[in-house]
Design an enzyme around this catalytic site. Structure first.
Site, PDB file in Angstrom:
ATOM      1  N   LYS A   1      37.570  44.821  52.148  1.00  0.00           N
ATOM      2  CA  LYS A   1      37.836  44.144  50.876  1.00  0.00           C
ATOM      3  C   LYS A   1      39.265  43.605  50.873  1.00  0.00           C
ATOM      4  CE  LYS A   1      38.697  45.209  46.009  1.00  0.00           C
ATOM      5  NZ  LYS A   1      38.765  46.287  44.992  1.00  0.00           N
TER       6      LYS A   1
ATOM      7  N   ASP B 261      44.553  41.923  41.824  1.00  0.00           N
ATOM      8  CA  ASP B 261      43.433  42.078  40.904  1.00  0.00           C
ATOM      9  C   ASP B 261      43.957  42.259  39.489  1.00  0.00           C
ATOM     10  OD1 ASP B 261      41.006  42.473  39.690  1.00  0.00           O
ATOM     11  OD2 ASP B 261      40.784  44.554  40.379  1.00  0.00           O
TER      12      ASP B 261
ATOM     13  N   LYS C  88      42.884  44.123  33.068  1.00  0.00           N
ATOM     14  CA  LYS C  88      43.461  45.459  33.184  1.00  0.00           C
ATOM     15  C   LYS C  88      44.661  45.587  32.250  1.00  0.00           C
ATOM     16  CE  LYS C  88      42.542  46.030  38.181  1.00  0.00           C
ATOM     17  NZ  LYS C  88      41.710  47.245  38.166  1.00  0.00           N
TER      18      LYS C  88
ATOM     19  N   ASP D  40      45.187  46.070  46.412  1.00  0.00           N
ATOM     20  CA  ASP D  40      43.739  45.940  46.335  1.00  0.00           C
ATOM     21  C   ASP D  40      43.152  45.232  47.551  1.00  0.00           C
ATOM     22  OD1 ASP D  40      41.635  46.856  44.819  1.00  0.00           O
ATOM     23  OD2 ASP D  40      41.383  44.995  43.702  1.00  0.00           O
TER      24      ASP D  40
ATOM     25  N   ASP E  56      36.079  43.187  36.352  1.00  0.00           N
ATOM     26  CA  ASP E  56      36.988  44.052  37.105  1.00  0.00           C
ATOM     27  C   ASP E  56      36.251  44.853  38.179  1.00  0.00           C
ATOM     28  OD1 ASP E  56      39.456  45.074  37.790  1.00  0.00           O
ATOM     29  OD2 ASP E  56      39.425  46.664  36.278  1.00  0.00           O
TER      30      ASP E  56
ATOM     31  N   GLU F 170      35.054  43.463  40.797  1.00  0.00           N
ATOM     32  CA  GLU F 170      34.959  42.270  41.650  1.00  0.00           C
ATOM     33  C   GLU F 170      34.869  42.593  43.133  1.00  0.00           C
ATOM     34  OE1 GLU F 170      38.620  43.648  42.783  1.00  0.00           O
ATOM     35  OE2 GLU F 170      37.868  43.561  40.737  1.00  0.00           O
TER      36      GLU F 170
ATOM     37  N   ARG G 247      33.138  44.791  44.794  1.00  0.00           N
ATOM     38  CA  ARG G 247      31.768  44.929  45.289  1.00  0.00           C
ATOM     39  C   ARG G 247      31.067  43.582  45.393  1.00  0.00           C
ATOM     40  NH1 ARG G 247      30.188  48.857  40.454  1.00  0.00           N
ATOM     41  NH2 ARG G 247      32.388  49.337  40.855  1.00  0.00           N
TER      42      ARG G 247
END
Length: 461
Positions: free
Chosen positions: A229, A234, A241, A252, A311, A313, A315
């Protein structure tokens, strides 16, 4: 990261004696009388992490005594020697009494503890060096230390200098170093080539999303595919967030950083695999064209996905990438990602959960994780929770509305995009050390990669 090992020191290396509270009396009895008195005056009692530098008659360093845990302690940190580079004055040292069974991890800890992130602030070159213990394969330790430093450097670099383009460049440089075949799909070419979820997550950022793809090794060897990933920052998207949750979101892309570290080790060791590395590199930003809650997108696999939360995202970008990886039926498909806060609530920052339905793989990985001091803990792909991902208007929802079992439901979501791979392993890493520990400075961290490298080395070395 320059090697900390001095294989042919010009002057005799200074001995480091490891002592426990149980062995300290015997060790101190063998010291010269001035040394015993010096230790007594300093109140040294071999507490784990305590370091005592003993002078000789000329005021030079004669010996170092370093406290470690007792053999009978409930927890013995094999990386305790990783504190030494931050405690010792410049010089070349050697382990005087390390047990052969502990020597490898002690040397690795020393190397990992020498790491410094110096891109934006001048740091001193490593002046504390180690004459490696007998029987330790220096090249292997140096290879692992270099890979860990790569992951840490990538994660520690702030997002203004580590966007999707820069992450892709780091992957390209690594691929070129080892003669791998490199390709990258950028921006609007993603939906044209059927990667709609990667594009959806990254389209709101002025920094175009992309999919990195490189291959290395003999095509006749077993196919091992690594997916990382690469969300370079993010915000949470429109499900924004809070500032506290956004603070360290430069990390991230930790899954991608750790995949690149693992790839470095595999290629440098010339393991007998056909390696493929896939990294969806995006920024989850907020803009007028950002994807929205309850939007529905197709995926590469043909599964339609309703957005329950913008949030969740990571996956989404992994789903398209796993579908691509699965198409060539790899022998082993591995994905790493900084995916869920639920994993941290369950296991904390230092113990990433892993998921697989391959019992043999799970046992091998657990053994390697313990042996390498790269802790992992298996959680179940619990079938009854799969229905929590149901959507009334699409094939699947990316984020159930409840708060239970978030890491498990994320793994179950990803499992829907993997069918043909002979074995699949998913690891929900944190990629960050919140407060410094021996051999693990505060900041970006390499997690799971060393354990997986050991597993691959055992299988394909």
């Amino acid at each position: 990261m320059p090697s900390v090992f001095e294989t042919a020191p010009a002057t005799p290396a200074i001995p480091i004696t490891f002592a426990t509270k149980a062995t300290w009396d015997a060790i101190s009895a063998e010291l010269p009388a001035p040394g015993r008195q010096f230790a007594l005056a300093n109140g040294f009692a071999a507490k784990p992490g305590a370091c005592l530098t003993l002078p000789d008659a000329n005021g030079e360093i004669a010996q170092v005594v370093f406290g470690v845990e007792n053999e009978t302690s409930k927890f013995r940190d094999p990386f305790r020697p990783g504190q030494l580079p931050g405690l010792l004055p410049p010089g070349v040292y050697r382990f005087a009494n390390v047990a052969p069974s502990d020597a490898r991890l002690a040397a690795l800890a020393f190397a990992l503890g020498s790491y410094r992130f110096g891109r934006y602030r001048k740091t001193d070159a490593a002046a504390v060096r180690l004459a490696p213990p007998d029987g330790v394969e220096v090249a292997e330790i140096a290879r692992i230390a270099e890979a860990v430093a790569l992951a840490r450097d990538l994660i520690n670099t702030p997002s203004n200098d580590m966007g999707p383009e820069e992450l892709a460049l780091a992957a390209q440089q690594l691929a070129q170093r080892f003669g791998a075949n490199y390709n990258c799909i950028v921006g609007d070419d993603l939906p044209r080539q059927n990667f709609p979820l990667i594009h959806a997550v990254g389209m709101a950022s002025p920094r175009a999303p992309r999919l990195v793809d490189f291959t290395w090794g003999d095509p006749a060897h077993p196919k091992v595919t690594l997916v990382g990933k690469g969300v370079c920052f993010d915000t949470g998207g429109l499900d924004l967030k809070p500032s506290s949750g956004m603070l360290i979101m430069k990390k991230d892309m930790g899954g991608a950083a750790n995949v690149l570290a693992l790839a470095l080790m595999v290629m440098d060791a010339s393991l007998k695999v056909r390696l493929r590395v896939l990294i969806p590199a995006v920024e989850n930003a907020v803009a007028g064209n950002a994807f929205r809650p309850l939007d529905i997108f197709p995926s590469r696999k043909g599964i339609t996905v309703e957005i329950g939360n913008t949030d969740a995202e990571g996956r989404l970008v992994l789903a398209d990438t796993l579908a691509l990886a699965d198409e060539e039926k790899p022998d082993l498909l591995i994905d790493l990602g900084t995916l869920t806060g639920a994993a941290r609530v369950a296991l904390g920052p230092d113990l990433p959960p892993f998921y697989t339905d391959d019992e043999g793989l799970a046992q091998e990985l657990a053994t390697c994780a313990k042996r390498e001091n790269d802790p992992l803990w298996r959680l179940p792909l619990w079938p009854p929770y799969d229905s929590w991902l149901d959507s009334k208007v699409a094939d699947v929802n990316n984020a159930p509305s409840g708060t239970f079992a978030g890491s498990i439901t994320c793994a179950l979501f990803l499992q829907r995009f993997v069918e043909a791979a002979k074995s699949w392993l998913h690891v929900d890493i944190y990629g960050w050390t919140p407060s410094a520990k021996p051999a693990r400075p505060e900041g970006g961290e390499c997690q799971a990669a060393r354990a997986i490298y050991k597993l691959l080395s055992d299988r394909y070395g």
